[in-house]
Every structure is written in structure tokens, then in C-alpha cells.
Design a protein around this motif. Structure first.
Motif, mmCIF file in Angstrom:
data_model
loop_
_atom_site.group_PDB
_atom_site.id
_atom_site.type_symbol
_atom_site.label_atom_id
_atom_site.label_comp_id
_atom_site.label_asym_id
_atom_site.label_seq_id
_atom_site.Cartn_x
_atom_site.Cartn_y
_atom_site.Cartn_z
ATOM 1 N N GLY A 138 0.038 -28.745 -13.587
ATOM 2 C CA GLY A 138 0.145 -27.355 -14.028
ATOM 3 C C GLY A 138 -0.503 -26.398 -13.039
ATOM 4 N N THR A 139 -1.634 -26.812 -12.476
ATOM 5 C CA THR A 139 -2.321 -25.975 -11.489
ATOM 6 C C THR A 139 -1.493 -25.840 -10.223
ATOM 7 O OG1 THR A 139 -4.479 -26.570 -12.378
ATOM 8 C CG2 THR A 139 -4.442 -25.724 -10.132
ATOM 9 N N GLU A 140 -0.879 -26.925 -9.775
ATOM 10 C CA GLU A 140 -0.011 -26.850 -8.586
ATOM 11 C C GLU A 140 1.138 -25.871 -8.837
ATOM 12 O OE1 GLU A 140 -0.329 -28.006 -5.571
ATOM 13 O OE2 GLU A 140 -2.023 -29.340 -5.867
ATOM 14 N N ASN A 141 1.700 -25.886 -10.040
ATOM 15 C CA ASN A 141 2.768 -24.937 -10.369
ATOM 16 C C ASN A 141 2.252 -23.505 -10.349
ATOM 17 O OD1 ASN A 141 4.711 -26.938 -10.654
ATOM 18 N ND2 ASN A 141 4.324 -27.194 -12.835
ATOM 19 N N ARG A 142 1.041 -23.290 -10.886
ATOM 20 C CA ARG A 142 0.466 -21.936 -10.879
ATOM 21 C C ARG A 142 0.157 -21.481 -9.458
ATOM 22 N NH1 ARG A 142 -1.810 -23.867 -15.575
ATOM 23 N NH2 ARG A 142 -3.807 -24.368 -14.622
ATOM 24 N N ILE A 143 -0.258 -22.416 -8.600
ATOM 25 C CA ILE A 143 -0.519 -22.057 -7.203
ATOM 26 C C ILE A 143 0.778 -21.589 -6.551
ATOM 27 C CG2 ILE A 143 -1.029 -23.043 -4.915
ATOM 28 C CD1 ILE A 143 -3.258 -24.679 -6.310
ATOM 29 N N ARG A 144 1.865 -22.316 -6.767
ATOM 30 C CA ARG A 144 3.156 -21.901 -6.186
ATOM 31 C C ARG A 144 3.550 -20.514 -6.684
ATOM 32 N NH1 ARG A 144 4.068 -27.462 -6.451
ATOM 33 N NH2 ARG A 144 4.757 -27.422 -8.591
ATOM 34 N N THR A 145 3.395 -20.289 -7.988
ATOM 35 C CA THR A 145 3.731 -18.981 -8.553
ATOM 36 C C THR A 145 2.823 -17.896 -7.993
ATOM 37 O OG1 THR A 145 4.514 -20.009 -10.592
ATOM 38 C CG2 THR A 145 3.920 -17.683 -10.711
ATOM 39 N N GLN A 146 1.531 -18.179 -7.891
ATOM 40 C CA GLN A 146 0.582 -17.179 -7.411
ATOM 41 C C GLN A 146 0.803 -16.862 -5.937
ATOM 42 O OE1 GLN A 146 -1.442 -15.512 -9.608
ATOM 43 N NE2 GLN A 146 -1.478 -14.193 -7.821
ATOM 44 N N ARG A 147 1.154 -17.872 -5.146
ATOM 45 C CA ARG A 147 1.473 -17.612 -3.735
ATOM 46 C C ARG A 147 2.673 -16.688 -3.632
ATOM 47 N NH1 ARG A 147 -0.107 -21.605 0.537
ATOM 48 N NH2 ARG A 147 1.895 -21.091 1.449
ATOM 49 N N ARG A 148 3.670 -16.910 -4.479
ATOM 50 C CA ARG A 148 4.852 -16.038 -4.489
ATOM 51 C C ARG A 148 4.465 -14.620 -4.891
ATOM 52 N NH1 ARG A 148 8.136 -18.076 -8.620
ATOM 53 N NH2 ARG A 148 7.104 -16.550 -9.908
ATOM 54 N N ASP A 149 3.627 -14.490 -5.920
ATOM 55 C CA ASP A 149 3.188 -13.159 -6.358
ATOM 56 C C ASP A 149 2.372 -12.465 -5.272
ATOM 57 O OD1 ASP A 149 4.437 -13.715 -8.749
ATOM 58 O OD2 ASP A 149 2.577 -14.028 -9.876
ATOM 59 N N TYR A 150 1.508 -13.216 -4.603
ATOM 60 C CA TYR A 150 0.725 -12.652 -3.495
ATOM 61 C C TYR A 150 1.657 -12.169 -2.382
ATOM 62 C CZ TYR A 150 -1.983 -12.445 0.785
ATOM 63 O OH TYR A 150 -2.513 -12.034 1.979
ATOM 64 N N ASN A 151 2.601 -13.019 -1.994
ATOM 65 C CA ASN A 151 3.523 -12.638 -0.927
ATOM 66 C C ASN A 151 4.341 -11.412 -1.299
ATOM 67 O OD1 ASN A 151 2.655 -14.606 0.831
ATOM 68 N ND2 ASN A 151 4.340 -16.005 0.430
ATOM 69 N N GLU A 152 4.702 -11.276 -2.566
ATOM 70 C CA GLU A 152 5.442 -10.090 -3.009
ATOM 71 C C GLU A 152 4.566 -8.843 -2.917
ATOM 72 O OE1 GLU A 152 8.273 -7.430 -4.374
ATOM 73 O OE2 GLU A 152 8.453 -9.377 -3.412
ATOM 74 N N ALA A 153 3.296 -8.963 -3.305
ATOM 75 C CA ALA A 153 2.378 -7.815 -3.193
ATOM 76 C C ALA A 153 2.184 -7.441 -1.726
ATOM 77 C CB ALA A 153 1.033 -8.146 -3.849
ATOM 78 N N VAL A 154 2.097 -8.426 -0.842
ATOM 79 C CA VAL A 154 1.975 -8.165 0.598
ATOM 80 C C VAL A 154 3.225 -7.462 1.105
ATOM 81 C CG1 VAL A 154 1.926 -9.288 2.874
ATOM 82 C CG2 VAL A 154 0.320 -9.987 1.101
ATOM 83 N N ARG A 155 4.399 -7.931 0.680
ATOM 84 C CA ARG A 155 5.650 -7.300 1.104
ATOM 85 C C ARG A 155 5.692 -5.834 0.694
ATOM 86 N NH1 ARG A 155 9.970 -5.336 -0.665
ATOM 87 N NH2 ARG A 155 9.511 -5.865 -2.810
ATOM 88 N N GLN A 156 5.315 -5.552 -0.551
ATOM 89 C CA GLN A 156 5.323 -4.171 -1.030
ATOM 90 C C GLN A 156 4.324 -3.315 -0.255
ATOM 91 O OE1 GLN A 156 4.816 -4.118 -5.289
ATOM 92 N NE2 GLN A 156 6.641 -5.343 -5.635
ATOM 93 N N TYR A 157 3.130 -3.842 -0.027
ATOM 94 C CA TYR A 157 2.110 -3.111 0.734
ATOM 95 C C TYR A 157 2.590 -2.846 2.156
ATOM 96 C CZ TYR A 157 -2.199 -2.152 3.275
ATOM 97 O OH TYR A 157 -3.151 -1.586 4.085
ATOM 98 N N ASN A 158 3.078 -3.870 2.829
ATOM 99 C CA ASN A 158 3.538 -3.712 4.211
ATOM 100 C C ASN A 158 4.696 -2.728 4.310
ATOM 101 O OD1 ASN A 158 1.571 -5.496 5.040
ATOM 102 N ND2 ASN A 158 2.968 -7.223 5.312
ATOM 103 N N THR A 159 5.587 -2.757 3.337
ATOM 104 C CA THR A 159 6.696 -1.802 3.319
ATOM 105 C C THR A 159 6.164 -0.388 3.123
ATOM 106 O OG1 THR A 159 8.196 -3.470 2.429
ATOM 107 C CG2 THR A 159 8.830 -1.164 2.139
ATOM 108 N N ARG A 160 5.211 -0.240 2.223
ATOM 109 C CA ARG A 160 4.652 1.086 1.921
ATOM 110 C C ARG A 160 3.979 1.696 3.151
ATOM 111 N NH1 ARG A 160 4.082 3.784 -2.470
ATOM 112 N NH2 ARG A 160 4.558 2.025 -3.799
#
Length: 200
Positions: A138-160
Motif C-alpha cells: 500500500g505504501t509503494e502505491n501511495r509513493i507512486r501516486t505522491q510522486r505523480r502529484d508532486y510532478n504535477e505540482a512542479v509542472r504547474q509551478y514551472n508553467t506559471r
């Protein structure tokens, strides 16, 4: 009276112009990146704790597998010794070192899991072990999800910080630099080689 009236009309226009230049949106986006990174770190810490408990649970049954257990323990130690702070999220080398250490632990955890399933099926019937394996998965699944969420926040910040009008405020007021997303380690698309021949 007329200059005061003009000033009264210009003040809201100036405030609107500054707000449109990233004065508020850039730090808000950066805080979102930092929050997602903190969530990711919490999941990595949870995984580290679970792996430590799992290794202790297996030691009794896997006395002859010291080499594999030592490898997992070493990977866990390396993963916890490489730190990354929010201030380093714009440093590609620091992010790469952190990512590499965490990927090493993922591979070691996979090796440990495979060893246990193939060599020690009796452990799977023990409730504590079973609970740890479920929690770890379950933790490995949450890590994958959290990495995706982090990368999305980075994408939005970098675009901004690169698009008008926020780019103006990002450069003038904050000296904003692009954040670095996590990327898959080279070869992550291939399954790790598992070899239990410890007599080598």
C-alpha cells in the motif's frame, strides 16, 4: 480633488496589475510543490520504517540469506542518509541523488519480497508478516501516486513562472527557478534480476 480621484482609480488598477504578475500565484504554486514534496517524504519514511520491521521479521527464518538482508539494510540506510530539502528542488543533481537512493531501496525491497515468497512460504501464513507486506505494498502505491502529484505540482509551478503575466513577478520579485520533477531511474522499465545463488 481631481488628482486624488485619479489616484483612487489608479490604486485598484495597480493592485490588479501586480496580482496578475504572479505576486500571489507564484508563491502559492511553490507552496503546493513543497507540500506535495513533504507528503512524498512522509511516504518514503513510512516505507523505510516498514522495511525495517519486515527485515526483522524475516531474520529468524532467513538466517542463511544474510547477503540479501544486508543488501536491503544497506539500501535502506542509503535512502535515509540522502536528504533533499524544498530549497534543493530546483537542483537537478540533488534531486537525482535523492531519486537514485529511493530507487535503490525500491529494488532492494522487491528483491526481499521475491526471496520471501519463493524461499519462505511459511512466513506468509504469519499474521504480522502478512500485515507488513500488505502495508508495504500500500505504501509503494501511495509513493507512486505522491510522486505523480508532486510532478504535477512542479509542472504547474514551472508553467506559471514561464508564462505571461506571472513570469514577470516570478523573475522580478522572487527570482524563481524551475523545480525538478522526479524521473524514472534508467532501466526502471525492466524487472530487476533476481539470483538467490548465495554461494557465489
Amino acid at each position: 480633488m481631481r488628482p486624488i480621484r485619479r489616484l483612487g482609480l489608479l490604486a485598484p488598477l495597480a493592485a490588479l496589475s501586480l496580482a496578475g504578475c504572479g505576486l500571489n500565484s507564484v508563491p502559492t504554486a511553490e507552496e503546493q510543490v513543497n507540500a506535495e514534496f513533504a507528503n512524498l517524504q512522509a511516504e518514503y519514511q513510512r516505507r523505510n520504517d516498514l522495511i525495517g520491521n519486515l527485515v526483522e521479521s524475516v531474520k529468524g527464518a532467513a538466517g542463511s540469506e544474510e547477503q540479501i538482508l544486508a543488501r536491503v539494510t544497506e539500501a535502506r540506510s542509503r535512502a535515509t542518509s540522502v536528504n533533499l530539502t524544498p530549497e534543493q528542488l530546483d537542483d537537478p543533481q540533488a534531486v537525482a541523488r535523492y531519486n537514485e537512493a529511493q530507487a535503490g531501496l525500491s529494488q532492494a525491497r522487491s528483491l526481499l519480497g521475491t526471496m520471501i515468497v519463493e524461499r519462505y512460504p511459511q512466513l506468509q501464513s504469519q499474521q504480522r508478516f502478512a500485515d507488513l507486506m500488505v502495508a508495504l505494498e500500500g505504501t509503494e502505491n501511495r509513493i507512486r501516486t505522491q510522486r505523480r502529484d508532486y510532478n504535477e505540482a512542479v509542472r504547474q509551478y514551472n508553467t506559471r513562472i514561464r508564462t505571461f503575466p506571472d513570469a514577470i513577478g516570478a523573475k522580478i520579485f522572487y527570482g524563481a527557478k524551475a523545480k525538478v520533477p522526479f524521473e524514472a531511474e534508467a532501466g526502471a522499465d525492466r524487472a530487476p534480476q533476481v539470483n538467490f545463488n548465495t554461494a557465489a
